[in-house]
Design a protein around this motif. Sequence first.
Motif, PDB file in Angstrom:
ATOM      1  N   SER A 209       0.541  11.501  -0.162  1.00 44.88           N
ATOM      2  CA  SER A 209       0.559  11.831   1.191  1.00 44.88           C
ATOM      3  C   SER A 209      -0.368  12.921   1.459  1.00 44.88           C
ATOM      4  CB  SER A 209       1.938  12.512   1.696  1.00 44.88           C
ATOM      5  OG  SER A 209       2.167  13.584   0.542  1.00 44.88           O
TER       6      SER A 209
ATOM      7  N   CYS B  31       0.939  -1.039  -0.125  1.00 46.38           N
ATOM      8  CA  CYS B  31       0.018   0.182  -0.092  1.00 46.38           C
ATOM      9  C   CYS B  31       1.008   1.230   0.007  1.00 46.38           C
ATOM     10  CB  CYS B  31      -1.263  -0.177   0.971  1.00 46.38           C
ATOM     11  SG  CYS B  31      -1.985   1.568   1.246  1.00 46.38           S
TER      12      CYS B  31
ATOM     13  N   GLN C 292      -8.991   4.421   5.756  1.00 46.48           N
ATOM     14  CA  GLN C 292      -8.099   4.457   7.029  1.00 46.48           C
ATOM     15  C   GLN C 292      -7.096   5.267   7.054  1.00 46.48           C
ATOM     16  OE1 GLN C 292      -7.241   0.165   7.081  1.00 46.48           O
ATOM     17  NE2 GLN C 292      -8.853  -0.112   8.486  1.00 46.48           N
ATOM     18  N   ARG C 293      -6.244   5.604   5.694  1.00 49.09           N
ATOM     19  CA  ARG C 293      -5.170   6.524   5.679  1.00 49.09           C
ATOM     20  C   ARG C 293      -5.779   7.865   5.189  1.00 49.09           C
ATOM     21  NH1 ARG C 293      -4.216   1.391   4.468  1.00 49.09           N
ATOM     22  NH2 ARG C 293      -1.946   0.618   4.839  1.00 49.09           N
TER      23      ARG C 293
END
Length: 209
Positions: free
Chosen positions: A120, A116, A149-150
């Motif tokens: 950014s 994954c 989740q990111r």
Amino acid sequence: MSKVYVFDHPLIQHKLTYIRDKHTGTKQFRELVEEVAMLMAYEATRDLPLEETTIDTPVATAKTKILAGKKLGVVPILRAGLGMVDGILNLIPSAKVGHIGLYRDPETLQPVEYYCKLPSDIEERDLIAVDPMLATGGSAAAAITFMKQRGAKNIKLMCLIASPEGVAVVQREHPDVDIYVAAVDERLDDHGYITPGLGDAGDRLFGTK
Ligand code: PRP
Ligand code: URA
């Protein structure tokens, strides 16, 4: 509940027929997947916001429109999703590309993550997750969960062929994610393959098996 858009554009449907055909070889299969992904991206970006600008044509000053600077991202689900990326980048060259590596365990049909890497500033981007096949829906639903989740907030899912079961799973687990497909086929077979589908998308793209 999210929306499902099935693109019935004649060029998309024509090319999809040759993608499905088992006599289509790897080179042509790869080219067609890229072309259909480009055509689908054209349709799926209809809602991009525009803003006014002023330019000088050789004849006069003109008030015209340009994209309003939205940041975009494309996230292929490895491996087969890679086949759709270049087609989309042809239209949106400034999009950043993230990658999620998942394979479907052939016994359990459950997705297993192995990679994954996402931009950014993912929370600021409008993202298109891409995978040619939405079968049980496990891989796409898991990939979207990893993206959220990111920090991902605004996600579309683009697939060539979906099963009704896969659409239902993504809609249930991610009701905020609209789904863009070229076809929704009849059903899954006993091995979790879409019927009639196109076979194994990754193997056909990369000439493996
Ligand atoms: C295929 C396909 C999807 C997944 C769909 O990938 O590209 O990622 O299966 O199945 P699902 O909806 O039931 O999860 P595969 O696992 O064969 O891996 P590959 O792309 O590496 O070939
Ligand atoms: N993965 C594929 O590549 N094809 C299918 O039909 C189902 C899962």
